[in-house]
Each structure stands twice: as structure tokens, then as C-alpha cells.
Design an enzyme around this catalytic site. Structure first.
Site, mmCIF file in Angstrom:
data_model
loop_
_atom_site.group_PDB
_atom_site.id
_atom_site.type_symbol
_atom_site.label_atom_id
_atom_site.label_comp_id
_atom_site.label_asym_id
_atom_site.label_seq_id
_atom_site.Cartn_x
_atom_site.Cartn_y
_atom_site.Cartn_z
ATOM 1 N N HIS A 161 0.778 -1.195 0.015
ATOM 2 C CA HIS A 161 0.082 0.089 0.021
ATOM 3 C C HIS A 161 0.966 1.244 -0.046
ATOM 4 O O HIS A 161 1.585 1.463 0.908
ATOM 5 C CB HIS A 161 -0.888 0.123 1.034
ATOM 6 C CG HIS A 161 -1.779 1.293 1.252
ATOM 7 N ND1 HIS A 161 -2.928 1.222 0.688
ATOM 8 C CD2 HIS A 161 -1.662 2.517 1.710
ATOM 9 C CE1 HIS A 161 -3.797 2.549 0.731
ATOM 10 N NE2 HIS A 161 -2.809 3.176 1.544
ATOM 11 N N CYS A 162 0.653 2.081 -0.882
ATOM 12 C CA CYS A 162 1.438 3.294 -1.232
ATOM 13 C C CYS A 162 0.682 4.392 -0.398
ATOM 14 O O CYS A 162 -0.325 4.822 -0.821
ATOM 15 C CB CYS A 162 1.815 3.544 -2.633
ATOM 16 S SG CYS A 162 2.937 4.988 -2.898
ATOM 17 N N PHE A 163 1.414 5.061 0.645
ATOM 18 C CA PHE A 163 0.863 6.034 1.256
ATOM 19 C C PHE A 163 0.772 7.451 0.473
ATOM 20 O O PHE A 163 -0.081 8.400 0.554
ATOM 21 C CB PHE A 163 1.361 6.444 2.808
ATOM 22 C CG PHE A 163 1.098 5.344 3.694
ATOM 23 C CD1 PHE A 163 -0.299 5.299 4.284
ATOM 24 C CD2 PHE A 163 1.854 4.135 3.853
ATOM 25 C CE1 PHE A 163 -0.430 4.044 5.144
ATOM 26 C CE2 PHE A 163 1.680 3.330 4.688
ATOM 27 C CZ PHE A 163 0.365 3.388 5.273
ATOM 28 N N GLY A 177 -2.003 7.053 -1.783
ATOM 29 C CA GLY A 177 -3.149 6.582 -1.137
ATOM 30 C C GLY A 177 -4.096 5.310 -1.802
ATOM 31 O O GLY A 177 -5.170 5.437 -1.603
#
Length: 274
Positions: free
Chosen positions: A121-123, A126
Site C-alpha cells: 500500500h503506497c501512502f 493513497g
């Protein structure tokens, strides 16, 4: 979980702010400072070539960033066969049946989406990174690192001309920040110049981080693995590295390298059509 959800909102806003500041500095500060005499500037001057290069890198970085967000795993999650009576809780506790979905599918608590070939999951986007947006994510990291390197070089040239200093000595860049802080508080350095110096180190950090992450991701792709599979110690069927690359980048990989285009259809959809 609350902290992660907050980070999922703050990180994209932080990236967009840094991108906006970088664009303003390049267009209105660095590039104009390269023009000595605009009336006698040749058509292919270094300043114009640098401006064209920066716009090319920025357009690709921002274009692939948008495509990473638009290629949402949520659409894929609606098409997956979760089995009759399957709920989201089945994905959370790992009780899904073996034939209910393809291997390496994963339900993300932050996105509330199911991703095929889930990587992480890439913050900063998002969004989850999977089979649908992996190529765009790698291109985003690549062009972001190149844009940061380009801004770093232009910023160093601007500081060198403004402060009349030389970066021929490799230690000059390392000692620039502490010397600048002392000069700033003594009043010998303007706040705008201090801001540019701080941005130099920020570009260096972001550029190195994106370049390292891109190289690590490429090594996993060559091995036919994802970060999620490595973390869960899943066994991956050995395949030639060319097939692993083609699965991610597709046959028209050169087009995706030059301009931001949407990723090819995922292997799941090809399997579904068969």
C-alpha cells in the site's frame, strides 16, 4: 489504524505541495537565472533545453502518479469470485477457500479493496499497488527521482551563482547546510536562499529514496515476486525473467517509458477471457 488512515491523507497532500514548490522554483527562479541576455539567447540554449527536460520529467511523473490513482484495484475486486456468502471478514482472517480467488490477491484494510498480485500500500498515492498499476508506479518512481536530480543540479547552479561558491569539492555540499544555518541566523543569508538550500537536501533525499525503491521493485519483478509474497514467504513458480517483465510492462513497454499511458490488461483479465 487511525494514524495510518491519517497518513494516507497527509502523504499525498505533502507530495503535491513538494511538486508545486519544485515547479515554481524551476520555472520562475532557476530557469530564468540561466538566461544571461534573453534577446541574444539561441533557440537551443542550455536554459531552454533544461526547461524542456524538466517539463518532460515532470509531465511523466505527474501523469503516472494520476494513473496509479485512477487504476484502482477496487474495480478488480468487484470482478473477483469471492465465493457464495463470502464476506470481507473472510479476507481479513484468511479463511477464504483456495478456489475463491486468484493467488496473491489481498484485501487491504486501508483501501477496503481487493488487489490482484498485491505488492504494497503506497501512502503517497493513497492506493494499493498491484497488477493494474505496477508499471505506472515504477515509472512514477523513476521520473520522480530524475526530476529531483534535475532540480538538485539546477538548484546547486543557482546557489553557486548567487552565493559565489563552488561545488568542485565534494565536501562543499555536505557542509553547505550547517554553514547556511549559521549565516541565516547571523543575517548574512536571505530567507529565500535558505529555503532553496533546504530544498536541495529534500530533493536529494526524495530522489535517492525513489531511485532505490525503483531498483528494488525491478529486482522483484525480474524474479516474478511481489513484496507481499516475499513478506508472506509465498512460493513463486520460476519463470524466465523476460516473461516476468512482459507481464508488468507489456509488449508496448517503450511507449509507456516515454509517455504516461495506462497499464496493459492484467493477467487476471486475460485468464478470465480464456
Amino acid at each position: 489504524m487511525l494514524v495510518l488512515r491519517l497518513l494516507n491523507v497527509v502523504a499525498p497532500a505533502y507530495f503535491l505541495c513538494i511538486s508545486l514548490v519544485t515547479f515554481v522554483l524551476q520555472i520562475f527562479v532557476f530557469i530564468p537565472s540561466m538566461f544571461r541576455d534573453p534577446s541574444t539567447t539561441p533557440l537551443f540554449s542550455p536554459a531552454l533545453l533544461h526547461g524542456a527536460l524538466f517539463l518532460f520529467l515532470s509531465a511523466n511523473a505527474l501523469g503516472n502518479y494520476v494513473l496509479v490513482i485512477q487504476s484502482s484495484p477496487e474495480d478488480l475486486g468487484k470482478d473477483l469470485n469471492l465465493g457464495k456468502g463470502a464476506e470481507v471478514a473472510d479476507w481479513l482472517d484468511g479463511s477464504r477457500s483456495p478456489g475463491s480467488a486468484l493467488p496473491s490477491t489481498h484485501f487491504c484494510r486501508l483501501c477496503a479493496r481487493v488487489t490482484q498480485r498485491h505488492d504494497h500500500h503506497c501512502f503517497f498515492t493513497g492506493n494499493c499497488i498491484g497488477s493494474r498499476n505496477m508499471r505506472n508506479f515504477i515509472m512514477f518512481c523513476l521520473y520522480t527521482s530524475l526530476a529531483c536530480l534535475d532540480s538538485l543540479v539546477a538548484g546547486m547552479a543557482y546557489i553557486s551563482a548567487t552565493l559565489s561558491m563552488s561545488f568542485a569539492d565534494p565536501l562543499a555540499f555536505l557542509t553547505l547546510l550547517p554553514h547556511s544555518i549559521s549565516q541565516f541566523f547571523s543575517g548574512a543569508l536571505l530567507s529565500s536562499e535558505m529555503f532553496v538550500i533546504l530544498m536541495l537536501y529534500l530533493w536529494l533525499g526524495i530522489g535517492l529514496a525513489c531511485a532505490g525503491f525503483c531498483c528494488h521493485q525491478m529486482l522483484l519483478i525480474l524474479r516474478g515476486q511481489t513484496r507481499y509474497q516475499v513478506r508472506k514467504r509465498m512460493v513463486v513458480r520460476a519463470r524466465p525473467w523476460r516473461e516476468n517483465l512482459q507481464e508488468v510492462f507489456g509488449k508496448k513497454w517503450l511507449l509507456g517509458l516515454l509517455i504516461p499511458v495506462q497499464n496493459v490488461e492484467s493477467s487476471y483479465r486475460r485468464q478470465k477471457e480464456k
